[in-house]
Scaffold this motif. Structure first.
Motif, PDB file in Angstrom:
ATOM      1  N   CYS A 123       0.829  -1.129  -0.017  1.00  0.00           N
ATOM      2  CA  CYS A 123       0.103   0.108  -0.041  1.00  0.00           C
ATOM      3  C   CYS A 123       0.939   1.228  -0.181  1.00  0.00           C
ATOM      4  N   GLU A 150       1.084   4.354  -0.717  1.00  0.00           N
ATOM      5  CA  GLU A 150       0.776   5.613  -0.225  1.00  0.00           C
ATOM      6  C   GLU A 150       1.011   5.818   1.354  1.00  0.00           C
ATOM      7  N   VAL A 151       1.133   4.621   1.842  1.00  0.00           N
ATOM      8  CA  VAL A 151       1.701   4.688   3.507  1.00  0.00           C
ATOM      9  C   VAL A 151       2.936   5.443   3.777  1.00  0.00           C
ATOM     10  N   LYS A 209      -2.504  12.155   5.602  1.00  0.00           N
ATOM     11  CA  LYS A 209      -3.885  11.194   5.435  1.00  0.00           C
ATOM     12  C   LYS A 209      -3.561  10.206   6.696  1.00  0.00           C
ATOM     13  N   PHE A 221      -4.667   4.257   5.277  1.00  0.00           N
ATOM     14  CA  PHE A 221      -4.348   3.837   4.215  1.00  0.00           C
ATOM     15  C   PHE A 221      -4.620   2.485   3.749  1.00  0.00           C
ATOM     16  N   ARG A 259      -5.587  -2.352   5.712  1.00  0.00           N
ATOM     17  CA  ARG A 259      -5.797  -1.066   6.021  1.00  0.00           C
ATOM     18  C   ARG A 259      -4.815  -0.573   7.121  1.00  0.00           C
TER      19      ARG A 259
END
Lengths: 214, 365
Positions: A31, A33-34, A40, A43, A51
């Motif tokens: 993932c 974008e972690v 944010k 993720f 998640r």
């Protein structure tokens, strides 16, 4: 066919968490974008059924014990200090260090008086000295523990020692090792019942990665 | 509409009906007991801290931290088996808290001549209790004897055994390896303990895997007990029961089967129980006992669902002359399952779905 359930993973903020994410990615739970610096909070990669969210390292067991996260990674120091009711499924073999008693190089324990111990880990310190039958007085500090014996606030400290460099810079030495520390993969006990296949698969994949690293 | 799925009262009533249907009688405990009762059996209490006060005659009394002691104390030796259930509050310091809490629990105790049927019936009622709360549940079952058989044969002293149970309770394989090494245990015992740390699954499946292990006599007797129990549980039509040796709640208290229950969506176990013959014998009673408690504080998220609105409907009725119409209008909404607030002025500080004004003999939106 049974539906694949999402696993909520609490990652410890900081360098250790980044290494853990690297292992998760290698295990097939990527993932990307972690690692994205955008602000944010959670993720998700639905395809991988995972998640992630970053939390303060000492809070990981709380998130897991209370079920906000199904699994997480926490240092053995935190687990020993707070004794959360979680399953400790795997020793990831990373974040290795030692929980030590440290003090001035010239320290000599005068057993005729109460030993003053400064620490961020009062439970671990108390348990260790109880096992030795030594009477102590705990001084709970939240940071800069090394300064306590220098200023005479305590006789010794109980703290995590990685390389011993910080201790040496402050004229201190690791006097005794209480317990070796490393990062552990933990799981919520209720989540383990209802997401058993998913959590077991994640644990086994991480275990395989640990073994290749050994 | 109110968003609550199930109420605490509904669950209590379902459980009471369930226990009554199998011949368990309701039992009411005094709110207070003499402190001596708890002081004498402190080792058997889940919480060692007790709330005390002096009664008007100077006796030191306690707000009960436990119901089981009172049940055993009052159990009559006249009938061979004493079967009761209760709905009570206990006063304890929660493991994750630092002040006393009032914990509502519903429990069931079967005291006296406990045979296979009695054990199976209590496990069945534990499973059915979970089923009464949610169809998605798991009851994890274990038997202390399987593990203690291995430890006893390896010569592990009773005072060292809790450390093994703690590691097993955390399913901590690496720590189990280290512990076995520290106590210099032989390879067969180590491999048995490692297997028990990992084993988890439906009872029949795990029993099959257990039968392949080279277990000592004491452990085999416990496995046989689990096998017999499994046969009866199947006869009761139960399938959501798992064997899990990490269920090791309190080995000072429990001595045979031990179990704990989970409901999907709740973060901790909501029910725990097992066989506790030692306490019965310490209290000079004959026979044994098996029972469990459902902790209602852990079920709170089930009925604590945040409502989107405080009320569905607000009827603002500025004039007393219009009150009869407002009342009729409110009745109509209530009959449709809505919640209604009637007030003479504009609602402030509340949320609501719809607002009507009752004025001059008419209802205006």
């Amino acid at each position: 066919m049974t539906e694949k359930k999402m696993i909520n993973v609490a990652l410890p903020k900081g360098r250790l968490g980044e290494i853990v994410y690297g292992m998760m990615e290698q295990a097939g739970y990527e993932c990307p974008e972690v690692l994205d610096p955008k602000r944010k909070l959670t993720f998700e990669n639905e395809a991988c059924g995972v998640r992630y969210f970053w939390v303060k390292p000492s809070d990981v067991p709380i998130y897991v014990e209370r079920g906000a996260a199904d699994v997480g990674v926490a240092g053995k120091d935190i687990l020993l200090e707070y004794s959360p009711r979680v399953y400790e499924l795997l020793d990831l073999g990373i974040g290795k260090c030692r929980m030590c008693v440290a003090g001035p190089k010239s320290f000599r324990d005068d057993e005729s008086r109460t030993l003053k111990v400064a620490t961020k880990f009062p439970h671990i310190a108390r348990k260790y000295y109880e096992s030795q039958g030594r009477e102590i007085s705990i001084i709970k500090l939240n940071g800069s523990i090394e300064i306590a014996p220098i200023l005479g606030l305590s006789d010794v400290i109980v703290d995590i020692v990685e390389t011993g460099k910080t201790l040496k810079e402050n004229g201190l030495d690791a006097l005794e090792t209480i317990v070796p520390i490393s990062a552990r993969f933990i799981a919520n006990k209720a989540s383990f019942q209802f997401k058993h296949d998913e959590i077991t698969a994640m644990s086994q994949s991480l275990s395989a990665i640990c073994q290749t690293k050994e | 509409m109110m968003n609550t799925t199930v109420s605490e009262d509904q669950i209590r009533s379902r459980l009471s009906r369930l226990y009554r249907s199998y011949g368990y009688l309701p039992y009411k405990v005094n709110k207070f007991e003499e402190y001596d009762l708890y002081a004498q059996y402190k080792n058997f209490l889940a919480c060692k801290q007790i709330l005390t006060f002096s009664d008007t005659d100077g006796r030191l009394m306690a707000l009960k931290p436990d119901v089981t002691l009172s049940v055993i104390k009052s159990a009559s030796d006249r009938c061979p088996v004493h079967k009761v259930f209760y709905n009570e509050n206990v006063y304890r310091v929660p493991e994750d808290g630092d002040g006393f809490s009032e914990i509502p629990q519903t429990g069931l105790e079967c005291i006296g001549e406990i045979g296979l049927y009695e054990s199976a019936e209590v496990v069945m009622l534990a499973a059915r209790s979970l089923e009464s709360i949610s169809s998605s549940y798991v009851l994890n079952l274990s038997h202390i004897g399987v593990v203690s058989g291995i430890l006893n044969q390896s010569g592990i002293r009773p005072e060292d055994q809790p450390e093994f149970f703690a590691v097993l309770g955390a399913k901590n394989g690496p720590a189990m390896t280290a512990l076995c090494r520290r106590f210099d245990m032989e390879a067969r015992a180590v491999s048995n303990l490692m297997m028990l740390t990992e084993l988890y699954g439906p009872t029949t499946e795990v029993l099959t895997r257990l039968s392949a292990l080279p277990l000592p006599e004491e452990s085999l007797r416990a496995v046989e007990e689990l096998r017999e129990l499994d046969t009866l549980l199947k006869a009761f039509g139960l399938s959501r029961i798992h064997l899990d040796f990490s269920v090791v709640d309190d080995i000072e208290y429990y001595n045979g089967i031990v179990f704990t229950g989970f409901i999907e969506g709740l973060s901790s176990s909501v029910l725990s129980g097992g066989k506790y013959d030692r306490l019965v014998s310490r209290m000079d009673r004959s026979g044994g006992a098996v029972g469990f408690a459902v902790y209602f504080n852990t079920l709170e998220p089930l009925w604590f669902t945040e409502n989107e609105f405080d009320f569905d409907v607000v009827l603002v009725c500025p004039s007393e002359e219009d009150l009869p119409l407002a009342i009729r209008e409110a009745d109509r909404h209530i009959a449709a399952g809505e919640t209604v607030r009637i007030q003479c002025s504009e609602p402030k500080g509340f949320t609501f779905r719809t607002r009507y004004t009752v004025r001059n003999g008419a209802v205006e939106s």
